[in-house]
Motif scaffolding. Structure first.
Motif, PDB file in Angstrom:
ATOM      1  N   ARG A   9       0.661  -1.141   0.255  1.00  0.00           N
ATOM      2  CA  ARG A   9       0.105  -0.045   0.331  1.00  0.00           C
ATOM      3  C   ARG A   9       1.214   1.131   0.101  1.00  0.00           C
ATOM      4  N   ILE A  10       0.756   2.303  -0.869  1.00  0.00           N
ATOM      5  CA  ILE A  10       1.883   3.577  -0.795  1.00  0.00           C
ATOM      6  C   ILE A  10       0.271   4.413  -0.323  1.00  0.00           C
ATOM      7  N   ARG A  11       1.330   5.266   0.301  1.00  0.00           N
ATOM      8  CA  ARG A  11       0.608   6.310   0.636  1.00  0.00           C
ATOM      9  C   ARG A  11       0.012   7.441   0.406  1.00  0.00           C
ATOM     10  N   PRO A  12      -1.295   7.613   0.263  1.00  0.00           N
ATOM     11  CA  PRO A  12      -2.101   8.189  -1.209  1.00  0.00           C
ATOM     12  C   PRO A  12      -1.548   9.470  -1.270  1.00  0.00           C
ATOM     13  N   GLU A  13      -0.691  10.260  -0.562  1.00  0.00           N
ATOM     14  CA  GLU A  13      -0.423  10.994  -0.797  1.00  0.00           C
ATOM     15  C   GLU A  13       0.773  11.409  -1.864  1.00  0.00           C
ATOM     16  N   LEU A  14       1.295   9.659  -1.973  1.00  0.00           N
ATOM     17  CA  LEU A  14       2.813   9.720  -2.056  1.00  0.00           C
ATOM     18  C   LEU A  14       3.062   8.570  -3.779  1.00  0.00           C
ATOM     19  N   VAL A  15       1.605   9.079  -3.934  1.00  0.00           N
ATOM     20  CA  VAL A  15       1.014   7.957  -5.415  1.00  0.00           C
ATOM     21  C   VAL A  15       1.824   8.604  -6.103  1.00  0.00           C
ATOM     22  N   ASP A  16       1.782   9.859  -6.507  1.00  0.00           N
ATOM     23  CA  ASP A  16       2.183  10.374  -8.031  1.00  0.00           C
ATOM     24  C   ASP A  16       3.605  10.403  -8.097  1.00  0.00           C
ATOM     25  N   GLU A  17       4.266  10.218  -6.957  1.00  0.00           N
ATOM     26  CA  GLU A  17       5.889  10.724  -6.455  1.00  0.00           C
ATOM     27  C   GLU A  17       6.320   9.133  -7.435  1.00  0.00           C
ATOM     28  N   TYR A  18       5.718   8.782  -6.222  1.00  0.00           N
ATOM     29  CA  TYR A  18       6.265   6.911  -6.547  1.00  0.00           C
ATOM     30  C   TYR A  18       5.814   6.267  -8.342  1.00  0.00           C
ATOM     31  N   VAL A  19       4.987   6.718  -9.225  1.00  0.00           N
ATOM     32  CA  VAL A  19       4.876   6.702  -9.758  1.00  0.00           C
ATOM     33  C   VAL A  19       5.753   7.017 -10.506  1.00  0.00           C
ATOM     34  N   ALA A  20       6.024   8.496 -11.057  1.00  0.00           N
ATOM     35  CA  ALA A  20       7.314   8.965 -11.783  1.00  0.00           C
ATOM     36  C   ALA A  20       8.568   8.467 -10.840  1.00  0.00           C
ATOM     37  N   ARG A  21       8.641   7.628 -10.210  1.00  0.00           N
ATOM     38  CA  ARG A  21      10.131   7.580  -9.879  1.00  0.00           C
ATOM     39  C   ARG A  21      10.372   5.811 -10.302  1.00  0.00           C
ATOM     40  N   HIS A  22       9.132   5.082 -10.887  1.00  0.00           N
ATOM     41  CA  HIS A  22       9.162   4.352 -11.657  1.00  0.00           C
ATOM     42  C   HIS A  22       9.024   4.548 -12.906  1.00  0.00           C
ATOM     43  N   THR A  23       9.058   5.628 -13.522  1.00  0.00           N
ATOM     44  CA  THR A  23       8.993   6.232 -14.674  1.00  0.00           C
ATOM     45  C   THR A  23      10.603   7.250 -15.285  1.00  0.00           C
ATOM     46  N   PRO A  24      11.151   6.279 -15.158  1.00  0.00           N
ATOM     47  CA  PRO A  24      11.740   5.110 -15.775  1.00  0.00           C
ATOM     48  C   PRO A  24      12.954   4.726 -14.149  1.00  0.00           C
ATOM     49  N   VAL A  25      12.435   2.874 -14.002  1.00  0.00           N
ATOM     50  CA  VAL A  25      13.459   2.193 -12.901  1.00  0.00           C
ATOM     51  C   VAL A  25      15.104   2.638 -13.444  1.00  0.00           C
ATOM     52  N   TRP A  26      15.571   2.888 -12.278  1.00  0.00           N
ATOM     53  CA  TRP A  26      17.271   2.897 -12.672  1.00  0.00           C
ATOM     54  C   TRP A  26      17.550   1.668 -13.518  1.00  0.00           C
ATOM     55  N   PRO A  27      18.049   1.878 -14.732  1.00  0.00           N
ATOM     56  CA  PRO A  27      18.559   1.072 -15.364  1.00  0.00           C
ATOM     57  C   PRO A  27      19.996  -0.007 -14.807  1.00  0.00           C
ATOM     58  N   GLU A  28      19.862   0.193 -13.950  1.00  0.00           N
ATOM     59  CA  GLU A  28      21.079  -0.632 -12.894  1.00  0.00           C
ATOM     60  C   GLU A  28      20.209  -1.574 -12.480  1.00  0.00           C
ATOM     61  N   MET A  29      18.975  -0.948 -11.339  1.00  0.00           N
ATOM     62  CA  MET A  29      17.617  -1.733 -10.691  1.00  0.00           C
ATOM     63  C   MET A  29      17.056  -3.191 -11.893  1.00  0.00           C
ATOM     64  N   LEU A  30      17.368  -2.526 -13.463  1.00  0.00           N
ATOM     65  CA  LEU A  30      16.313  -3.201 -13.990  1.00  0.00           C
ATOM     66  C   LEU A  30      17.039  -4.288 -14.459  1.00  0.00           C
ATOM     67  N   ALA A  31      18.626  -4.629 -14.329  1.00  0.00           N
ATOM     68  CA  ALA A  31      19.316  -5.364 -14.741  1.00  0.00           C
ATOM     69  C   ALA A  31      19.601  -6.039 -13.764  1.00  0.00           C
ATOM     70  N   GLU A  32      19.510  -5.616 -12.214  1.00  0.00           N
ATOM     71  CA  GLU A  32      19.388  -6.515 -11.589  1.00  0.00           C
ATOM     72  C   GLU A  32      17.897  -7.563 -10.907  1.00  0.00           C
ATOM     73  N   ILE A  33      17.014  -6.901 -11.580  1.00  0.00           N
ATOM     74  CA  ILE A  33      15.556  -7.558 -11.291  1.00  0.00           C
ATOM     75  C   ILE A  33      16.000  -9.136 -12.018  1.00  0.00           C
ATOM     76  N   ALA A  34      16.617  -8.280 -13.853  1.00  0.00           N
ATOM     77  CA  ALA A  34      16.471  -9.719 -14.297  1.00  0.00           C
ATOM     78  C   ALA A  34      17.985 -11.066 -14.078  1.00  0.00           C
TER      79      ALA A  34
END
Length: 116
Positions: A9-34
């Motif tokens: 559950r994301i804090r409602p007041e931070l939803v827009d910022e959370y979405v922005a932080r995932h647009t895009p995710v750091w390339p090095e984090m994407l590589a770690e997930i993979a």
């Protein structure tokens, strides 16, 4: 292949910022997930900041262990932690897992029905 789904559950007041932080995710984090072995990973945003995640992996315990030891994942999760309500620990390690109750391909295979 394991299918894994989780909820946070994301804090409602931070939803827009959370979405922005995932647009895009750091390339090095994407590589770690993979590198951890997670595939077909998606996040879905529901009402009131409810976040649903889904991914597939050959070994979820190994994927979790890999990310738990990753310095890149630790930095990402530390930056993401303030966005979540009612969460103790790293978001990637403390999310509530959801139980799968239906999968079309599994049931088609079990019934012998052909895919259309």
């Amino acid at each position: 292949m394991q299918r894994v789904s989780f909820q946070l559950r994301i804090r409602p007041e931070l939803v827009d910022e959370y979405v922005a932080r995932h647009t895009p995710v750091w390339p090095e984090m994407l590589a770690e997930i993979a590198a951890a072995g997670r595939r077909n990973y998606s996040l879905f945003l529901g009402e009131a900041g409810t976040l649903y995640g889904y991914y597939e992996t050959e070994d979820d315990e190994a994927a979790q262990a890999y990310l738990a030891q990753s310095e890149i994942a630790a930095r990402w999760e530390a930056e993401m932690a303030p966005f979540f309500a009612d969460l103790e620990g790293r978001p990637d390690q403390a999310a509530t897992l959801l139980t799968e109750v239906f999968n079309l391909e599994d049931q088609l295979a079990a019934s012998g029905a052909a895919k259309r």
